[in-house]
Design a protein around this motif. Sequence first.
Motif: not given
Length: 405
Positions: A346-370
């Motif tokens: 369960a902790t691994v799954t949470f860590a994967l979701g957190q790490a992947a979405s952290g980078y994903g949201f950052s990419w989306l934030f940059a591409r969507s002009d904030g």
Amino acid sequence: MSSLRLRVSLEKEALKAIAGAFLAVLVGIGLSRFAYAPLFPAIIEAGWFDPGQAAYLGAANLAGYLLGAICGQRLVAYCSTATALRALMLLATLAFAASAFPLSFAWYFLWRLLSGLTGGALMVLAAPAALSQSPPALRGLVSGAVFTGVGLGIMLSGTLVPALLTQGLPATWFGLALLSLGATLASWTWWPRDRVPDSGEKTKPASNRRSILRGDMLAIYASYGLIAIGLVPHMVFLADFIARGLDQGIFIAGIYWAIFGLGALMGPLVSGRLADLMGFGTSLRCLLLLNIATVGLLCINHTIPALALSSLLAGAAVTGSVTLVLGQTRAHLSEPLLHGHAWSLATVTFALGQAASGYGFSWLFARSDGDFRLLFLIAAIALLLALAASRLSYHLHGKGEGSSA
């Protein structure tokens, strides 16, 4: 009389294990992760690293957390749980002290990675150790007491760290190292001794390994990973959203971050107590419903009450969801060793979701002009899917796999 003495002794051992787990989570998660947030701009201003490097150093902690979640349970194959916990807390202390010396980016990256690794491994090992010593009727409250360490770490990141920074960056890191060392030494003798299993018990986890991959357990893991995705925008972007997105400034953003920390401090105890009354799964689904509403609310409503409520409940969800999922996995798998493996997954799954979405949201934030609102909308959808997965685990568990949780 002898039975009374035995009961008192067991209660003392349980309290020691709970206090030890609280300190381990405080060091490994509360400070090792969240204390870096106020240090981030200070590191840049001091010229230790440029903004891009500082951001990668922050991400190194998340990557380390994932490694720790994967490797944590395997440590007990080579030493006792108590020895592993002591070594991990000492390593976290060493990581704080080493961070006082900006010798190179590689040096700093290594120690931020190791600090994350200790957090992931301590999360996997410390809480189940405390839970195994607690009475079944109080496991919700016990889980909550342990994870208040995360909330306290968030509160300290907004109070103690800024105060230490007045003495300079090296002094701040050494101050955190001393605090970590004190927690390590205080908990040194509090960990429960591992009971040596008989030959039948040794083979039981391997023969029943399929139990941790049942349908109800897979649904719990999926729910926990989706919760991680849903919480990332608040953990990463809340302060920036208020300061720049709503143009309210850093000071006002700091107030809402303090409210977030207050929620993180209260969340485990409130969630744990509700779990003792309603069950872990039911309490988790109630918490998710509240957060779906408040996260989605940020897409359309930015009044003071809405921002305060969303900050408070998101903070409570960060720590409360950990409390409830830990208890839910224990309710579905009562055998301690099997539960340890399940909690690790369960902790691994949470860590994967957190790490992947952290980078994903950052990419989306940059591409969507904030576009902050887009991030919160996606987060609300992820939490809605988490609710559906949690409900699925309830139905699967109820169909012949024991009492529902």
